[in-house]
Design an enzyme around this catalytic site. Structure first.
Site, PDB file in Angstrom:
ATOM      1  N   GLN A  94       0.809  -1.234  -0.080  1.00 26.11           N
ATOM      2  CA  GLN A  94      -0.018  -0.041   0.019  1.00 26.11           C
ATOM      3  C   GLN A  94       0.978   1.288  -0.044  1.00 26.11           C
ATOM      4  OE1 GLN A  94      -2.560   0.267   3.546  1.00 26.11           O
ATOM      5  NE2 GLN A  94      -3.870   1.342   2.599  1.00 26.11           N
ATOM      6  N   VAL A  96       0.371   4.161  -0.351  1.00 26.07           N
ATOM      7  CA  VAL A  96      -0.106   5.536   0.362  1.00 26.07           C
ATOM      8  C   VAL A  96      -1.053   4.928   1.349  1.00 26.07           C
ATOM      9  CG1 VAL A  96      -1.593   7.695   0.415  1.00 26.07           C
ATOM     10  CG2 VAL A  96       0.065   6.920  -1.631  1.00 26.07           C
ATOM     11  N   HIS A 100      -7.646   3.019  -0.552  1.00 27.05           N
ATOM     12  CA  HIS A 100      -7.865   3.100  -2.055  1.00 27.05           C
ATOM     13  C   HIS A 100      -7.967   1.947  -2.749  1.00 27.05           C
ATOM     14  CE1 HIS A 100      -3.398   3.027  -1.695  1.00 27.05           C
ATOM     15  NE2 HIS A 100      -3.524   2.900  -2.848  1.00 27.05           N
ATOM     16  N   HIS A 102      -7.989   0.577  -6.591  1.00 25.15           N
ATOM     17  CA  HIS A 102      -7.511   1.016  -7.912  1.00 25.15           C
ATOM     18  C   HIS A 102      -8.575   0.268  -8.815  1.00 25.15           C
ATOM     19  CE1 HIS A 102      -3.180   1.721  -7.081  1.00 25.15           C
ATOM     20  NE2 HIS A 102      -3.619   0.821  -5.849  1.00 25.15           N
TER      21      HIS A 102
END
Length: 139
Positions: A94, A96, A100, A102
């Site tokens: 990960q 960041v 999130h 994708h």
């Protein structure tokens, strides 16, 4: 919703970091990945700073994945894709530490092969059942 000023995704959400936004609502912000696998590769992030899927509050799961679903359809249509790859990492890989997903547009024979790492098999059905039981026990 809490934000982390040290988080690049929180800065994108706040508008202090540039990004090519494709969607935003009360639950999420979606924007193009700066280093796409293919054109149209989009990231969908919750507005509140949560690091992993397991940190996402229960009441946010539905709105978050409803947005992921909508963005996925839009990416497929916009890119005239045959389908898509939708994935997220928790901690490992990960880049960041802000949840999130994708959304990657796919075409047949686009060169992307399944997952990005080697895949294996269980030794036998017994091993698979033992692993399944361990997971069920945690639910």
């Amino acid at each position: 919703m809490a934000r982390d000023s040290g988080c690049v995704f929180c800065r994108i959400i706040d508008g202090t970091e540039p990004a090519h936004r494709v969607h935003e609502d009360e639950a999420v912000v979606a924007f193009l990945d700066q280093r796409p696998l293919f054109p149209g590769h989009t990231l969908v992030v919750p507005r509140g700073h949560v690091e992993t899927l397991t940190d996402l509050p229960e009441e946010s799961v539905g709105p978050y994945f409803t947005a992921v679903r909508r963005v996925t359809g839009a990416v497929e249509r916009a890119m005239a894709a045959d389908g898509s790859f939708v994935a997220g990492n928790n901690r490992v890989s990960q880049s960041v530490p802000h949840l999130h997903m994708h959304v990657v547009p796919r075409r047949r024979k686009d060169g992307l092969r399944g997952f990005f790492w080697p895949r294996g098999r269980y030794a036998d059905e017994s091993e698979a059942e033992q692993i399944a039981e361990r997971i069920r026990a945690q639910l």
